[in-house]
Scaffold this motif. Structure first.
Motif, PDB file in Angstrom:
ATOM      1  N   ILE A 293      38.495  14.481 -63.118  1.00  0.00           N
ATOM      2  CA  ILE A 293      37.097  14.909 -62.991  1.00  0.00           C
ATOM      3  C   ILE A 293      36.944  15.714 -61.713  1.00  0.00           C
ATOM      4  O   ILE A 293      37.381  15.276 -60.637  1.00  0.00           O
ATOM      5  CB  ILE A 293      36.137  13.695 -62.962  1.00  0.00           C
ATOM      6  CG1 ILE A 293      36.228  12.913 -64.273  1.00  0.00           C
ATOM      7  CG2 ILE A 293      34.707  14.126 -62.709  1.00  0.00           C
ATOM      8  CD1 ILE A 293      37.089  11.688 -64.199  1.00  0.00           C
ATOM      9  N   LEU A 321      30.586   7.239 -62.702  1.00  0.00           N
ATOM     10  CA  LEU A 321      31.906   7.126 -63.331  1.00  0.00           C
ATOM     11  C   LEU A 321      32.337   5.661 -63.442  1.00  0.00           C
ATOM     12  O   LEU A 321      32.964   5.263 -64.437  1.00  0.00           O
ATOM     13  CB  LEU A 321      32.936   7.916 -62.518  1.00  0.00           C
ATOM     14  CG  LEU A 321      32.795   9.434 -62.561  1.00  0.00           C
ATOM     15  CD1 LEU A 321      33.769  10.080 -61.566  1.00  0.00           C
ATOM     16  CD2 LEU A 321      33.051   9.971 -63.961  1.00  0.00           C
ATOM     17  N   LEU A 352      32.565  10.858 -71.124  1.00  0.00           N
ATOM     18  CA  LEU A 352      32.400  11.746 -69.984  1.00  0.00           C
ATOM     19  C   LEU A 352      31.402  12.863 -70.291  1.00  0.00           C
ATOM     20  O   LEU A 352      30.601  13.247 -69.429  1.00  0.00           O
ATOM     21  CB  LEU A 352      33.750  12.339 -69.579  1.00  0.00           C
ATOM     22  CG  LEU A 352      34.723  11.384 -68.887  1.00  0.00           C
ATOM     23  CD1 LEU A 352      36.108  12.008 -68.778  1.00  0.00           C
ATOM     24  CD2 LEU A 352      34.218  11.005 -67.489  1.00  0.00           C
ATOM     25  N   TYR A 373      35.825  18.093 -66.650  1.00  0.00           N
ATOM     26  CA  TYR A 373      36.743  16.979 -66.886  1.00  0.00           C
ATOM     27  C   TYR A 373      37.794  17.345 -67.926  1.00  0.00           C
ATOM     28  O   TYR A 373      37.671  18.340 -68.659  1.00  0.00           O
ATOM     29  CB  TYR A 373      35.968  15.743 -67.369  1.00  0.00           C
ATOM     30  CG  TYR A 373      35.290  15.950 -68.706  1.00  0.00           C
ATOM     31  CD1 TYR A 373      35.962  15.726 -69.906  1.00  0.00           C
ATOM     32  CD2 TYR A 373      33.972  16.404 -68.771  1.00  0.00           C
ATOM     33  CE1 TYR A 373      35.355  15.928 -71.131  1.00  0.00           C
ATOM     34  CE2 TYR A 373      33.351  16.612 -69.990  1.00  0.00           C
ATOM     35  CZ  TYR A 373      34.041  16.378 -71.166  1.00  0.00           C
ATOM     36  OH  TYR A 373      33.432  16.596 -72.377  1.00  0.00           O
TER      37      TYR A 373
END
Length: 418
Positions: A293, A321, A352, A373
């Motif tokens: 990421i 996250l 994500l 990502y």
């Protein structure tokens, strides 16, 4: 004649002062003195033999004395073997009690059958007075542990006696050590069992809500009660607990661990931890998903709103996250790894993407928030080194960034009143 007497005199003087270099040549003596010279040489050899024997005896006594001084249990066992001298035994035990007051470690001795405290050294008594509440917790945990300690040590001693019996039958002698032996490897969280002792850990809360950590070495010994009326009642089995304050060492270890593995800004694990964790999983044959990421618009946030706002932005992303589960590690200024087992890359990318869209839609901070990502599955039996998977995931992430990152001009929030 005078020369022979002088030679004999010098030889005898050398025997006394420098026995290793003393020498006598019989042919240098007059014939009438040679028989006397032979007897002098024989006497010198006898003196040297006696000197060597005395030296060996002295070294043996010194070694035995050192063992006795270093070993409380050895002194106690030897004293008990001298049943006919109870007064001497009491004096020796009193000396041992006095010596324990000079150690920095706390020593508690409790009766194995009644659990009454029969001895506490000076550091232990001071701790009981200065930290009464914590000392009460410590005492309670020691006494709660005693049945387990006694059971394990009794079992171990019986097993050792059986082993010794078999060794004697086979013609081999196995001596039982007097000192408590060091711990053998044990399961984490369980007492570590040595030959005659158990080593275990405890954690207590102090009155100011700070954690105190102790390491305890516990072993069984016979104990002499000075107030007993006869020798039979005087000797009882007791459990000795040597309590070592490990608080400062634990704190230093945690500090070292944080310096080595924890990112100070986000409190996430760092790149070193991430690499070691992935290498561990690969060695264990555990498949996992690596997500790379990269936070977008961080430079704009720092330049426009200041680095404090940029730090808050990174912390917000790190918390978001973490909500996805798995191991989140900050591996660079604006880069994170998300490591998860039991999750396919497609599922991880879906989660994500949902998080990314929520950040894009959130305008509460006054600056745009987003990230790019990519996710890669690292199989249980990888065909390439770890660095190759990381590089491939990094490339995939930047391809995603080029394709989907929204231009800054489209997401900069403007005041409609201007």
């Amino acid at each position: 004649m005078e020369d022979s007497l002088k030679l004999l005199t010098n030889y005898l003087q050398d025997v006394l002062e420098q026995p290793d270099t003393a020498a006598l040549r019989l042919e240098d003596l007059a014939p009438d003195f040679r028989e006397l010279g032979e007897k002098a040489a024989l006497l010198a050899e006898t003196v040297q033999d006696l000197t060597n024997q005395l030296q060996q005896k002295f070294e043996t006594l010194e070694l035995e004395n050192q063992v006795l001084m270093d070993n409380i249990q050895a002194m106690d066992e030897i004293s008990w073997s001298l049943e006919q001298s109870n007064q001497e035994l009491r004096s020796n035990l009193a000396l041992v009690n006095a010596l324990t007051d000079y150690t920095h470690n706390m020593i508690f001795v409790y009766s194995a059958d009644t659990c009454q405290e029969v001895h506490a050294n000076q550091p232990a008594r001071w701790f009981q007075k200065a930290h009464a509440q914590t000392a009460a917790q410590l005492t309670r945990m020691l006494l709660e542990k005693q049945p387990e300690i006694q059971q394990q040590l009794d079992y171990h001693q019986k097993s050792q006696k059986m082993e010794d019996g078999h060794s004697m039958e086979d013609g081999h002698s196995t001596e039982e050590p007097l000192l408590p032996q060091g711990p053998s490897a044990g399961d984490e969280g369980l007492p570590k069992q040595g030959r005659n002792s158990l080593r275990w850990d405890m954690a207590l809360g102090d009155c100011d809500d700070t954690d105190i950590f102790f390491q305890v070495e516990s072993f069984l010994i016979p104990w002499l009660r000075s107030d007993a009326e006869d020798s039979h009642n005087a000797r009882r089995q007791a459990i000795v607990h040597i309590v070592i304050d490990e608080t400062e060492r634990q704190r230093r270890q945690k500090m070292i661990y944080r310096f080595a593995y924890v990112d100070p800004l986000t409190d996430l694990m760092n790149r070193r931890y991430a690499m070691e964790k992935m290498e561990q999983w690969m060695e264990e044959g555990t498949a996992f998903t690596l997500s790379f990421i990269d936070v977008d618009y961080l430079k704009y946030c720092n330049d426009t709103f200041g680095h404090e706002a940029g730090d808050s932005y990174l912390i917000e992303v790190s918390r978001a996250l973490q909500a996805l589960g798995g191991e989140v590690c900050r591996v660079g200024g604006d880069e994170f790894f998300l490591l998860r087992t039991g999750c396919a890359p497609e599922e991880q990318e879906r989660l994500l993407e949902e998080l990314r869209q929520r950040l894009l839609a959130d305008k509460s901070s006054g600056h745009p928030k987003c990230f790019s990502y990519a996710a890669t599955l690292i199989p249980a039996r990888p065909s390439a080194p770890l660095t190759a998977y990381i590089s491939a995931t990094d490339t995939k992430m930047y391809q995603y960034k080029q394709k989907y990152k929204v231009p800054l001009s489209d997401v900069v929030y403007k005041d409609d009143r201007i």
